[in-house]
Design a protein around this motif. Structure first.
Motif, short mmCIF file in Angstrom:
data_model
loop_
_atom_site.label_atom_id
_atom_site.label_comp_id
_atom_site.label_asym_id
_atom_site.label_seq_id
_atom_site.Cartn_x
_atom_site.Cartn_y
_atom_site.Cartn_z
N LEU A 229 0.83 -1.21 0.00
CA LEU A 229 0.00 0.00 0.00
C LEU A 229 0.86 1.26 0.00
CD1 LEU A 229 -2.84 -1.07 2.47
CD2 LEU A 229 -3.08 -0.61 0.01
N ALA A 230 1.94 1.24 0.79
CA ALA A 230 2.83 2.39 0.82
C ALA A 230 3.56 2.56 -0.52
CB ALA A 230 3.84 2.23 1.96
N LEU A 231 4.00 1.45 -1.13
CA LEU A 231 4.70 1.52 -2.41
C LEU A 231 3.77 2.02 -3.52
CD1 LEU A 231 7.13 0.96 -4.22
CD2 LEU A 231 6.40 -1.44 -4.34
N ILE A 232 2.55 1.51 -3.55
CA ILE A 232 1.59 1.96 -4.57
C ILE A 232 1.32 3.45 -4.43
CG2 ILE A 232 -0.83 1.79 -5.26
CD1 ILE A 232 -0.63 -1.23 -4.69
N GLU A 233 1.18 3.91 -3.21
CA GLU A 233 0.94 5.34 -2.98
C GLU A 233 2.09 6.17 -3.52
OE1 GLU A 233 0.07 8.44 0.73
OE2 GLU A 233 0.02 6.27 1.06
N ARG A 234 3.34 5.72 -3.28
CA ARG A 234 4.50 6.46 -3.79
C ARG A 234 4.54 6.46 -5.31
NH1 ARG A 234 7.11 3.51 0.28
NH2 ARG A 234 8.19 2.17 -1.24
N CYS A 235 4.27 5.30 -5.90
CA CYS A 235 4.34 5.19 -7.36
C CYS A 235 3.27 6.06 -8.03
CB CYS A 235 4.17 3.73 -7.78
SG CYS A 235 5.59 2.69 -7.38
N ILE A 236 2.08 6.09 -7.46
CA ILE A 236 1.02 6.93 -8.04
C ILE A 236 1.38 8.41 -7.90
CG2 ILE A 236 -1.37 7.68 -7.72
CD1 ILE A 236 -2.11 4.80 -7.10
N ALA A 237 1.92 8.79 -6.75
CA ALA A 237 2.31 10.18 -6.55
C ALA A 237 3.36 10.61 -7.57
CB ALA A 237 2.83 10.38 -5.13
N GLN A 238 4.32 9.74 -7.84
CA GLN A 238 5.36 10.06 -8.84
C GLN A 238 4.75 10.16 -10.24
OE1 GLN A 238 8.14 6.89 -8.18
NE2 GLN A 238 8.78 7.68 -6.18
N ALA A 239 3.80 9.26 -10.53
CA ALA A 239 3.16 9.30 -11.84
C ALA A 239 2.38 10.59 -12.05
CB ALA A 239 2.24 8.09 -12.00
N LEU A 240 1.72 11.07 -11.01
CA LEU A 240 0.94 12.30 -11.13
C LEU A 240 1.84 13.50 -11.45
CD1 LEU A 240 -1.66 11.86 -8.24
CD2 LEU A 240 -1.99 11.51 -10.69
N THR A 241 3.07 13.47 -10.96
CA THR A 241 3.99 14.57 -11.26
C THR A 241 4.49 14.49 -12.70
OG1 THR A 241 5.96 13.38 -10.49
CG2 THR A 241 4.73 14.66 -8.86
N ARG A 242 4.48 13.27 -13.30
CA ARG A 242 4.94 13.14 -14.69
C ARG A 242 3.91 13.67 -15.68
NH1 ARG A 242 6.76 8.03 -12.71
NH2 ARG A 242 4.99 6.95 -13.68
N ARG A 243 2.63 13.63 -15.31
CA ARG A 243 1.54 14.16 -16.14
C ARG A 243 1.51 13.53 -17.54
NH1 ARG A 243 -0.71 18.87 -14.09
NH2 ARG A 243 0.36 19.74 -12.27
N ARG A 244 1.62 12.20 -17.59
CA ARG A 244 1.56 11.49 -18.87
C ARG A 244 0.18 10.84 -19.03
NH1 ARG A 244 6.74 9.37 -21.25
NH2 ARG A 244 5.29 7.88 -22.20
N LEU A 245 -0.42 11.07 -20.20
CA LEU A 245 -1.74 10.48 -20.44
C LEU A 245 -1.69 8.96 -20.44
CD1 LEU A 245 -3.16 12.82 -23.26
CD2 LEU A 245 -3.85 12.73 -20.85
#
Length: 296
Positions: A229-245
């Motif tokens: 759960l902690a890893l998924i949260e980190r990965c999603i947060a990083q993805a949101l900063t990339r702003r890739r469709l």
């Protein structure tokens, strides 16, 4: 990866189950890759069938059920790859499947030259020039005249096949049985698995299966869920900063994984309460030893 390898690296790899549709080979079938080809005979098909009987599932079509690391394809890199381009876990429980690359444990040894030819032509290996035909004075030959010539590759293939067979007794058979009615016996559901491709689902069915082995296994699964759960949260947060469709579908799937993990965690806590009241079910010491060795 194996389930044990995912438990060994809960903060690095997002675990999932990959269900693949594997082509069933027939005598007279011609396999062709570039200028390489093989006309399958009875012995070839018997070799494929021998691997399938111990490593795959055949409710009609043939399927593989494996644990897998999951990440954003847009990153185009393994989560274990360090900044210097080297493997960060090479001496710390590197997955066995990495040693097998570029060979395929589901293909008989005498046909691995076709696997190499296909890998060499694929986009994955484009530009790397790591697969070449012929002999070279400075490199050992990997495949020669229908046999695995490199001893390390021989042993890696054998170990990977043994690991897949062990996974069957630990969890994949249980997951197959649990999903048979709603997936493997349902033509509509099976349509979700493309030929030669995978259906990726949450690791939860595997966790619920092994967690039932003992109180220790249940505790290990709860710890693993917390890390995921902690890893998924980190990965999603990083993805949101990339702003890739093209990241959006993966983010949605990861949120689904996280939701499944939360429900599974609640079920495991409820199971622990029931066991305190009514006693534990029959223990599976083999599963407990398997998971415990992974986290030591």
């Amino acid at each position: 990866m194996t389930l044990a390898e995912l438990f060994r690296h809960p903060d690095r790899f997002i675990g999932c189950i990959a269900i693949g549709r594997v082509a069933r080979r027939r005598p007279g079938e011609r396999l062709r890759v570039g200028r390489h080809e093989a006309l399958l005979d009875e012995a070839d098909c018997a070799a494929f069938d021998g691997l399938a009987e111990t490593l795959l599932y055949r409710p009609g079509d043939t399927f593989s059920i494996v644990a897998q690391g999951f990440d954003y394809p847009s990153l185009a890199r393994c989560p274990a790859l360090a900044d210097d381009g080297r493997c960060a876990i090479h001496l710390k429980g590197k997955p066995l499947t990495c040693e097998v690359v570029p060979l395929d444990p589901l293909v008989p040894d005498h046909l691995q030259h076709l696997v190499l030819a296909e890998r060499g032509d694929s986009a994955v290996y484009a530009g790397s020039a790591c697969i070449q035909e012929g002999t070279r004075d400075d490199l050992a030959l990997l495949v020669d005249e229908g046999r695995i010539a490199d001893l390390h590759a021989q042993h890696a293939l054998a170990r990977r096949r043994r690991a897949l067979e062990e996974e069957r007794s630990i969890w994949t058979q249980a997951v197959f049985d649990a999903l048979r009615a709603e997936l493997f016996d349902s033509p509509a559901a099976l349509a979700r698995i493309p030929p030669g491709g995978f259906l990726t689902i949450s690791l939860v069915p595997a966790l619920l299966s092994v967690a039932a082995a003992s109180a220790r296994c249940r505790a290990l699964c709860i710890d693993y869920i917390d890390s995921q759960l902690a890893l998924i949260e980190r990965c999603i947060a990083q993805a949101l900063t990339r702003r890739r469709l093209d990241d959006r579908p993966v983010t949605q799937q990861l949120r689904g994984f996280a939701n499944a993990y939360r429900h599974a965690k609640a079920r495991l806590f409820d199971a622990g309460t029931l066991e305190k009241d009514h006693g534990e079910p029959a223990a599976r010491p083999d599963i407990e030893a398997y998971l415990s060795s992974a986290v030591q």
